[in-house]
Design an enzyme around this catalytic site. Structure first.
Site, short mmCIF file in Angstrom:
data_model
loop_
_atom_site.label_atom_id
_atom_site.label_comp_id
_atom_site.label_asym_id
_atom_site.label_seq_id
_atom_site.Cartn_x
_atom_site.Cartn_y
_atom_site.Cartn_z
N ASP A 264 0.89 -1.16 0.00
CA ASP A 264 0.00 0.00 0.00
C ASP A 264 0.93 1.21 0.00
O ASP A 264 1.55 1.52 1.02
CB ASP A 264 -0.89 -0.04 1.25
CG ASP A 264 -1.89 1.12 1.29
OD1 ASP A 264 -1.73 2.09 0.52
OD2 ASP A 264 -2.82 1.06 2.11
N ASP A 275 -2.71 6.85 -3.75
CA ASP A 275 -2.88 5.84 -2.71
C ASP A 275 -3.31 4.53 -3.38
O ASP A 275 -4.47 4.36 -3.72
CB ASP A 275 -3.95 6.36 -1.72
CG ASP A 275 -4.16 5.45 -0.54
OD1 ASP A 275 -3.41 4.47 -0.40
OD2 ASP A 275 -5.08 5.72 0.26
N HIS A 362 -11.98 6.67 1.26
CA HIS A 362 -11.88 7.97 1.93
C HIS A 362 -11.63 9.01 0.84
O HIS A 362 -11.16 8.68 -0.25
CB HIS A 362 -10.73 7.98 2.96
CG HIS A 362 -9.43 7.44 2.43
ND1 HIS A 362 -8.55 8.20 1.69
CD2 HIS A 362 -8.86 6.20 2.49
CE1 HIS A 362 -7.52 7.46 1.34
NE2 HIS A 362 -7.68 6.23 1.80
N HIS A 369 -5.65 11.08 3.34
CA HIS A 369 -7.02 11.06 3.89
C HIS A 369 -7.45 12.51 3.86
O HIS A 369 -7.18 13.27 4.79
CB HIS A 369 -7.04 10.50 5.31
CG HIS A 369 -6.79 9.02 5.35
ND1 HIS A 369 -6.96 8.25 6.46
CD2 HIS A 369 -6.40 8.15 4.37
CE1 HIS A 369 -6.68 6.98 6.19
NE2 HIS A 369 -6.32 6.91 4.93
N1 GLY Z 1 -2.72 4.22 2.74
C1 GLY Z 1 -3.71 4.57 3.65
C2 GLY Z 1 -5.02 4.15 3.20
O1 GLY Z 1 -5.14 3.30 2.35
O2 GLY Z 1 -6.01 4.68 3.61
MN MN Z 2 -3.68 2.94 0.87
MN MN Z 3 -6.51 4.58 1.19
#
Ligand code: GLY
Ligand code: MN
Ligand code: MN
Length: 462
Positions: A264, A275, A362, A369
């Site tokens: 991730d 992300d 999100h 975020h």
């Molecule tokens: N990398 C943080 C998330 O996926 O929210």
């Molecule tokens: Mn993520």
């Molecule tokens: Mn994320």
């Protein structure tokens, strides 16, 4: 050219102040944070401040009046400091460079602020993002109150400036979308590189074993070589069972053939995040049990993606993904049907949370975020069941509209437990992409890295 965007955004804030009855907005950037002795953490500007200025020097403050006038406070020119720390724009050059109406040295802040706040109806500043700002505000307002008998008028109310900015930042303009797309592309290339490196290094053999940090290095290499300034958040590279730790970071665990690796990771580019999560077999070949759960998570993501379009609610992708996952948990025996019944029973009881315990997305933007209200503004609270089945009064979820950017990231995490088929133990899978809501539906900005199991295997064979 880019100054125009920031001027337009400042003008929008001025209009909002005016619409609220007048006032002044005050916004500092982020402080520098010491790491130890003479070393600071890498500097990262405050996102709100950058959104309104495009200026990333520490020690800066912005003032916007309802009249539209903007004033910048920044570090003064200092040739001695510039030899050590680098260029400073300085207040003299700031108006031409940043399009502000006036600029002062930050050393003059305490002297100028009471003047700028005097006779303003209200002051707007970020309530929750800057430690100690309330005390400074109290000090400046106290100085004005001390002069009331000489005719000074003190702002009668204080408001959270983030209320205005959060709503603006939730809707990305074309300048922002262009950067987000580029960030998504770089991050996708980094995931491709890490997948290929994993298979190649395992084939080749690595002295001491292939480690999570080897793949983290591949990600960083790809981010930086395309001009990304930094990762948008601490990269997660999780070997095998580590994938079941949701906030795991890249460590030194060994990546073994036959095990999965969950990455991730996303780069930050020019102040904007990306992300992405991909889960792949370290050696490039899914086992049957891994493939079963992988295809399930991918089907859940597909369902969530299809529920992402204007008019849908923020929670619709989550509900769609959860339904697919819950059905899959029954079909695979993760949740025995005899005990848990049918998919609606599993959704009602929340039993799926044993294996899927986070939300499906999100907002994303300058912050990974990102800011923005998750409930529909202006709507009335209604009775709903919370995660534990308790009745709560809640506003309905936000309606998706073009320009919003959100992640779509279902997963499944199987910790060893009695009654859980052993073949699935310690498998953790998440698949995450970044979606822009468009007039017609959605655009996935991160699909430069394959997501189908067959395509991942083909890539890693290459
Ligand atoms: N990398 C943080 C998330 O996926 O929210
Ligand atoms: Mn993520
Ligand atoms: Mn994320």
């Amino acid at each position: 050219m880019t100054t125009t965007i920031y001027q337009k955004r400042r003008a929008a804030i001025a209009r909002a102040l005016k619409a609220a009855g007048g006032g002044v907005a005050l916004l500092p950037t982020a402080p520098e944070v010491p790491r130890n002795r003479d070393s600071d953490f890498p500097y990262r500007h405050d996102s709100y401040f950058y959104y309104l200025t495009g200026f990333s020097e520490p020690g800066s403050w912005l003032v916007i009046e309802a009249s539209g006038r903007s004033t910048l406070f920044c570090r003064p020119k200092d040739l001695e400091r510039e030899i050590w720390d680098g260029f400073r724009l300085g207040p003299k050059a700031a108006p031409a460079e940043l399009g502000v109406d006036a600029a002062f040295s930050v050393d003059a802040l305490d002297e100028q602020l009471p003047t700028l706040l005097t006779s303003q109806k209200a002051v707007w500043w970020p309530f929750a993002t800057h430690a100690g700002l309330q005390e400074r505000m109290d000090g400046w307002l106290g100085q004005i109150r001390a002069r009331v008998r000489f005719g000074a008028e003190c702002p009668q109310s204080q408001h959270d400036l983030c209320r205005l900015l959060d709503e603006m930042r939730l809707f990305k303009d074309s300048h922002e979308v262009a950067i987000l797309r580029r960030a998504g592309k770089i991050s996708a290339a980094a995931h491709v590189r890490a997948m290929q490196a994993s298979a190649a290094l395992l084939r080749q053999g690595v002295k001491g074993g292939l480690r999570e940090y080897h793949l983290e290095a591949e990600l960083l290499h790809e981010f930086r070589r395309h001009g990304s300034q930094a990762p948008a958040y601490g990269s997660i590279v999780a070997a095998g069972a580590n994938a079941c730790v949701l906030h795991y970071r890249a460590g030194h665990a060994e990546l073994k053939p036959g095990e999965l690796c969950l990455i991730d990771a996303g780069c930050e580019l020019d102040g904007y995040a990306s992300d992405i999560t991909r889960t792949f077999p370290a050696d490039g070949q899914f086992t049957p049990a891994q493939r079963t759960l992988y295809d399930l998570v991918l089907a859940a993501q597909d369902a969530a993606v299809k529920a992402t379009r204007p008019g849908k609610r923020f929670t619709d992708p989550h509900d769609a993904a959860t339904r697919v996952l819950a059905q899959g948990m029954l079909d695979t025996g993760l949740l025995p049907k005899a005990k848990h019944g049918k998919v609606d029973d599993v959704l009602e009881s929340g039993a799926y949370r044993q294996f899927y315990m986070h939300r499906t997305g999100h907002w994303m933007g300058m912050d990974v975020h990102d800011c923005g209200d998750y409930t529909e503004p202006g709507s009335k609270p209604r009775e709903e069941k919370d995660a534990l089945g308790q009745s709560v009064m809640r506003k309905p979820a936000r309606i998706l509209r073009p320009g919003m950017v959100l992640t779509i990231e279902p997963g499944i995490y199987v910790r060893p437990a009695k009654n859980v088929p052993k073949e699935f133990w310690n498998i953790g899978i998440r698949i995450e992409d970044d979606a822009l809501v468009t007039a017609k539906g959605y655009e996935l900005m991160t699909r430069g890295v394959p997501v189908k199991a067959d395509e991942i295997e083909a890539l890693m064979r290459g």
